[in-house]
Design a protein around this motif. Sequence first.
Motif, mmCIF file in Angstrom:
data_model
loop_
_atom_site.group_PDB
_atom_site.id
_atom_site.type_symbol
_atom_site.label_atom_id
_atom_site.label_comp_id
_atom_site.label_asym_id
_atom_site.label_seq_id
_atom_site.Cartn_x
_atom_site.Cartn_y
_atom_site.Cartn_z
ATOM 1 N N CYS A 217 -26.666 -2.487 26.031
ATOM 2 C CA CYS A 217 -25.505 -3.373 25.999
ATOM 3 C C CYS A 217 -24.548 -3.055 27.134
ATOM 4 N N GLU A 219 -20.552 -4.536 28.259
ATOM 5 C CA GLU A 219 -19.469 -5.480 27.976
ATOM 6 C C GLU A 219 -18.208 -5.021 28.688
ATOM 7 N N PHE A 229 -20.207 -10.062 27.248
ATOM 8 C CA PHE A 229 -21.123 -9.171 26.540
ATOM 9 C C PHE A 229 -22.536 -9.521 26.949
#
Length: 245
Positions: A217, A219, A229
């Motif tokens: 991930c 973001e 994101f």
Amino acid sequence: MATDLDSRHIQPELLDHLPPDDPKAIGSRRDLIWINSLMFQHAIMSSLLKASVREGSIRILEVGSGDGTFMLSVARRLARKWVDVELVMLDQVDLITDRRRADFAALGWRVETITDNVFDWIAKPGGDAYDVVSANLFLHHFSDAALKILFEALRRLAPVFLAAEPSRNVVALKACSLLRLVGANQVTMHDAAASVRAGFAGKELSGLWPLGSAQQCEERRIGPFTHAFRVFPKEGFARCTMPSS
């Protein structure tokens, strides 16, 4: 010093509870076109897609697609090189007109629509596979608990997930009061502030993505208004880091 923006505060947005043909709803959807432009949402989503997905035959699922205006603007930015795209648009109300379908077809994008509540839809057995799932100004409507359920389902549908959401910060909240200068109606004025308060900061969305997945991930805030994101494979294609604008 603590403020009311230190944590998410979700409240009902007026547009979600108006009939689609209500004049206030029609006006608010028109306002959203301006808001997406002012937030540079089309450019941000286009950059996220180019950074995360190879050009070629691509299958996209957009959740919370609305009337298709936003994704059409994204498609126009990408259509020159993205020539074999199937776009599946999911929303609980079917607002995609024949004219909108024709606009996508003119770009060579094939469109399919699904009319369903996203949580009802992900609970159904089976389901197709996609190259990427995208969401624009959609995730902030849901609690953290609901987002965990949604993310658990979406991670199995596609290797890439992209979202451009409201950034929860003081500048964005103060800017909401200026929307009256572009003629925003009362529904939009209410919902804009509600969206910021329900928006995201820091690594809040990363913390909700399922642990142990084969994805990583990223973001961060982009500009004063947008929280981006990106989820993509730990091993495999990742053309570049999170775009800066």
